[in-house]
Design a protein around this motif. Structure first.
Motif, PDB file in Angstrom:
ATOM      1  N   PHE A   1      -3.802  -6.021  24.977  1.00 33.02           N
ATOM      2  CA  PHE A   1      -3.884  -7.219  24.140  1.00 33.02           C
ATOM      3  C   PHE A   1      -2.749  -7.224  23.116  1.00 33.02           C
ATOM      4  CE2 PHE A   1      -5.227  -9.132  20.125  1.00 33.02           C
ATOM      5  CZ  PHE A   1      -5.516 -10.431  20.524  1.00 33.02           C
ATOM      6  N   VAL A   2      -2.503  -6.061  22.492  1.00 26.80           N
ATOM      7  CA  VAL A   2      -1.426  -5.968  21.513  1.00 26.80           C
ATOM      8  C   VAL A   2      -0.078  -6.200  22.177  1.00 26.80           C
ATOM      9  CG1 VAL A   2      -0.241  -4.429  19.899  1.00 26.80           C
ATOM     10  CG2 VAL A   2      -2.737  -4.430  20.006  1.00 26.80           C
ATOM     11  N   ALA A   3       0.138  -5.593  23.352  1.00 23.59           N
ATOM     12  CA  ALA A   3       1.429  -5.685  24.037  1.00 23.59           C
ATOM     13  C   ALA A   3       1.716  -7.084  24.554  1.00 23.59           C
ATOM     14  CB  ALA A   3       1.483  -4.679  25.188  1.00 23.59           C
ATOM     15  N   ILE A   4       0.685  -7.798  24.991  1.00 23.60           N
ATOM     16  CA  ILE A   4       0.907  -9.089  25.633  1.00 23.60           C
ATOM     17  C   ILE A   4       0.697 -10.260  24.692  1.00 23.60           C
ATOM     18  CG2 ILE A   4       0.133 -10.604  27.506  1.00 23.60           C
ATOM     19  CD1 ILE A   4      -0.640  -8.067  29.063  1.00 23.60           C
ATOM     20  N   VAL A   5      -0.384 -10.204  23.887  1.00 23.00           N
ATOM     21  CA  VAL A   5      -0.756 -11.344  23.049  1.00 23.00           C
ATOM     22  C   VAL A   5      -0.230 -11.199  21.623  1.00 23.00           C
ATOM     23  CG1 VAL A   5      -2.676 -12.713  22.150  1.00 23.00           C
ATOM     24  CG2 VAL A   5      -2.808 -11.739  24.451  1.00 23.00           C
ATOM     25  N   ALA A   6      -0.563 -10.067  20.981  1.00 21.86           N
ATOM     26  CA  ALA A   6      -0.178  -9.901  19.577  1.00 21.86           C
ATOM     27  C   ALA A   6       1.337  -9.864  19.401  1.00 21.86           C
ATOM     28  CB  ALA A   6      -0.803  -8.628  19.015  1.00 21.86           C
ATOM     29  N   SER A   7       2.053  -9.339  20.394  1.00 24.90           N
ATOM     30  CA  SER A   7       3.515  -9.314  20.290  1.00 24.90           C
ATOM     31  C   SER A   7       4.082 -10.728  20.281  1.00 24.90           C
ATOM     32  CB  SER A   7       4.114  -8.511  21.444  1.00 24.90           C
ATOM     33  OG  SER A   7       3.764  -9.088  22.696  1.00 24.90           O
ATOM     34  N   GLY A   8       3.406 -11.671  20.964  1.00 24.34           N
ATOM     35  CA  GLY A   8       3.841 -13.059  20.911  1.00 24.34           C
ATOM     36  C   GLY A   8       3.677 -13.646  19.530  1.00 24.34           C
TER      37      GLY A   8
ATOM     38  N   ARG B   1       7.705  -2.205  33.197  1.00 25.55           N
ATOM     39  CA  ARG B   1       7.771  -0.761  32.920  1.00 25.55           C
ATOM     40  C   ARG B   1       6.968  -0.410  31.681  1.00 25.55           C
ATOM     41  NH1 ARG B   1      14.240   0.579  33.717  1.00 25.55           N
ATOM     42  NH2 ARG B   1      14.422  -0.147  35.896  1.00 25.55           N
ATOM     43  N   HIS B   2       7.034  -1.276  30.688  1.00 27.97           N
ATOM     44  CA  HIS B   2       6.295  -1.026  29.451  1.00 27.97           C
ATOM     45  C   HIS B   2       4.791  -0.991  29.709  1.00 27.97           C
ATOM     46  CE1 HIS B   2       4.941  -2.505  25.265  1.00 27.97           C
ATOM     47  NE2 HIS B   2       5.118  -1.209  25.226  1.00 27.97           N
ATOM     48  N   ILE B   3       4.279  -1.957  30.443  1.00 22.09           N
ATOM     49  CA  ILE B   3       2.850  -1.998  30.761  1.00 22.09           C
ATOM     50  C   ILE B   3       2.460  -0.778  31.590  1.00 22.09           C
ATOM     51  CG2 ILE B   3       1.044  -3.285  31.946  1.00 22.09           C
ATOM     52  CD1 ILE B   3       1.985  -4.555  29.340  1.00 22.09           C
ATOM     53  N   ALA B   4       3.313  -0.410  32.553  1.00 17.43           N
ATOM     54  CA  ALA B   4       3.021   0.767  33.376  1.00 17.43           C
ATOM     55  C   ALA B   4       2.966   2.035  32.531  1.00 17.43           C
ATOM     56  CB  ALA B   4       4.077   0.906  34.477  1.00 17.43           C
ATOM     57  N   LEU B   5       3.844   2.137  31.548  1.00 21.84           N
ATOM     58  CA  LEU B   5       3.848   3.305  30.672  1.00 21.84           C
ATOM     59  C   LEU B   5       2.571   3.366  29.832  1.00 21.84           C
ATOM     60  CD1 LEU B   5       5.460   5.745  29.743  1.00 21.84           C
ATOM     61  CD2 LEU B   5       6.626   4.295  28.079  1.00 21.84           C
ATOM     62  N   LEU B   6       2.126   2.220  29.338  1.00 21.92           N
ATOM     63  CA  LEU B   6       0.871   2.189  28.581  1.00 21.92           C
ATOM     64  C   LEU B   6      -0.311   2.587  29.462  1.00 21.92           C
ATOM     65  CD1 LEU B   6       1.301  -1.062  26.444  1.00 21.92           C
ATOM     66  CD2 LEU B   6       1.287   1.295  25.622  1.00 21.92           C
ATOM     67  N   LEU B   7      -0.333   2.106  30.697  1.00 25.47           N
ATOM     68  CA  LEU B   7      -1.418   2.472  31.613  1.00 25.47           C
ATOM     69  C   LEU B   7      -1.390   3.965  31.920  1.00 25.47           C
ATOM     70  CD1 LEU B   7      -1.317  -0.551  34.106  1.00 25.47           C
ATOM     71  CD2 LEU B   7      -2.956  -0.138  32.256  1.00 25.47           C
ATOM     72  N   LEU B   8      -0.182   4.549  32.024  1.00 24.46           N
ATOM     73  CA  LEU B   8      -0.067   5.996  32.257  1.00 24.46           C
ATOM     74  C   LEU B   8      -0.657   6.779  31.091  1.00 24.46           C
ATOM     75  CD1 LEU B   8       0.983   8.516  33.715  1.00 24.46           C
ATOM     76  CD2 LEU B   8       3.215   8.110  32.632  1.00 24.46           C
ATOM     77  N   ILE B   9      -0.332   6.379  29.860  1.00 23.52           N
ATOM     78  CA  ILE B   9      -0.858   7.071  28.681  1.00 23.52           C
ATOM     79  C   ILE B   9      -2.377   6.953  28.626  1.00 23.52           C
ATOM     80  CG2 ILE B   9      -0.907   7.059  26.169  1.00 23.52           C
ATOM     81  CD1 ILE B   9       1.605   8.266  27.251  1.00 23.52           C
ATOM     82  N   MET B  10      -2.909   5.760  28.917  1.00 26.45           N
ATOM     83  CA  MET B  10      -4.362   5.590  28.922  1.00 26.45           C
ATOM     84  C   MET B  10      -5.001   6.418  30.034  1.00 26.45           C
ATOM     85  SD  MET B  10      -5.116   3.726  26.326  1.00 26.45           S
ATOM     86  CE  MET B  10      -3.719   4.477  25.465  1.00 26.45           C
ATOM     87  N   GLY B  11      -4.315   6.545  31.177  1.00 29.68           N
ATOM     88  CA  GLY B  11      -4.815   7.400  32.252  1.00 29.68           C
ATOM     89  C   GLY B  11      -4.869   8.859  31.834  1.00 29.68           C
ATOM     90  N   LEU B  12      -3.856   9.310  31.090  1.00 25.01           N
ATOM     91  CA  LEU B  12      -3.865  10.683  30.576  1.00 25.01           C
ATOM     92  C   LEU B  12      -5.036  10.895  29.619  1.00 25.01           C
ATOM     93  CD1 LEU B  12      -0.051  11.273  29.898  1.00 25.01           C
ATOM     94  CD2 LEU B  12      -1.429  12.205  31.762  1.00 25.01           C
TER      95      LEU B  12
END
Length: 327
Positions: free
Chosen positions: A53-60, A150-161
């Motif tokens: 939400f922060v990456a997609i909406v709040a950044s706008g 790439r940014h979204i994928a990196l966030l998903l990787l961190i959440m997966g960790l």
């Protein structure tokens, strides 16, 4: 965001699993295995939803408000630095959890209940400084679909960790122990302080040209600024956070010999300040940062032609470090 290793390092420090493992273990040590798995999955899903939400909406919204990435970088660097200073100066080993199994506790496993939303998702996984880092990188990749992916994928990787760390939190805590994880976190705090300084230096370099122009246009003047209660004592460990919003609207007058007329400005100024009091060599020390961000427009007639210029950027940021020598 071309350097994924740099982005991964910042995300690992601010959103990574090092701080999640002990927090999740302490909250769920009385729960059965199935309950721990459910809580881990739901907490990871809620935390992922928040950062996306922060990456997609709040950044706008950040773009709409014309908050520059440099302003976010400076604010984030200050928060990162103050958090690191607090952790480095207040480090204290906690006692090992009792080996006796505590009485089972009733857990609310709803999506927005405790402990899913708090304290696991917020602030154990998603920290305030982590939100600032997400906003910063979201601003850097804005308008580039490939980098945004790439940014979204990196966030998903961190959440997966984080999810993986929560699922194996109990074995890790039994094998490593809480004091060892605390020492690791303390070492990461030193890295966090270095990253904070690097972020501030990078933002300052990008703003160097603007600062040089301002210095060149500034007239020679000497003065002394003394704020009320500038040297007033405060207890060690006091955190100061303040914010303000203001505006300025009106006409600007020029010398009649200059071919500029009917000039009017409409500006908005948002100010954020952070401060922290800590002990340094047996004396009281304080770090205080004030970051005002201004945006708006100025319009007028230049040479008989209507002109308009949108403005945004830092107004008069300042960082003050003081140490009490007497009293």
């Amino acid at each position: 965001m071309t350097d994924l290793a740099y982005a991964f390092t910042l995300y690992f420090v601010t959103l990574g699993p090092v701080k999640t493992i002990p927090a999740f273990f302490l909250v769920t040590q009385s729960a059965d295995r199935r309950t721990r798995i459910v809580l881990a999955i739901r907490s990871a899903v809620v935390a992922t939803a928040i950062v996306l939400f922060v990456a997609i909406v709040a950044s706008g919204t950040m773009v709409t408000w014309r908050v520059s990435t440099d302003a976010i970088a400076i604010a984030g660097g200050l928060l990162l630095l103050m958090t690191a200073i607090k952790m480095l100066t207040t480090f204290q080993l906690a006692a090992e959890p009792s080996s006796a199994r505590p009485a089972p506790a009733a857990f609310d496993r709803s999506w927005m209940g405790g402990p899913v939303l708090s304290p696991i998702a917020i602030p154990s996984i998603v920290t305030p400084i982590g939100i600032v880092v997400v906003l910063y990188f979201s601003g850097l990749v804005s308008g580039n679909a490939a980098l945004q992916g790439r940014h979204i994928a990196l966030l998903l990787l961190i959440m997966g960790l984080n999810l993986g760390a929560m699922l194996v939190a109990a074995p890790i805590m039994r094998a490593v122990g809480l004091p060892v994880l605390q020492v690791i976190g303390w070492v990461f705090s030193a890295l966090q302080a270095g990253l904070a300084v690097e972020v501030l230096i990078s933002a300052a370099r990008r703003l160097a040209v603007i600062m040089m122009v301002v210095m060149a246009l500034r007239g020679a003047a000497t003065a002394q600024e003394i704020d009320p209660r500038l040297f007033a004592p405060a207890p060690v460990g006091t955190t100061i956070v303040f914010t303000g919003f203001g505006g300025s609207r009106g006409d600007i007058l020029f010398d009649p010999s200059v071919d500029v007329a009917d000039v009017a400005a409409d500006l908005r100024i948002a100010t954020t300040g952070f401060g922290y009091t800590f002990a340094l060599a047996g004396r009281q020390a304080r770090v205080l940062a004030v970051v005002p961000v201004a945006w708006g427009n100025i319009a007028g007639a230049v040479g008989g032609q209507s002109q308009r210029q949108d403005l945004r950027g830092l107004a008069d940021p300042r960082i003050r470090v003081s140490v009490g020598l007497r009293g």
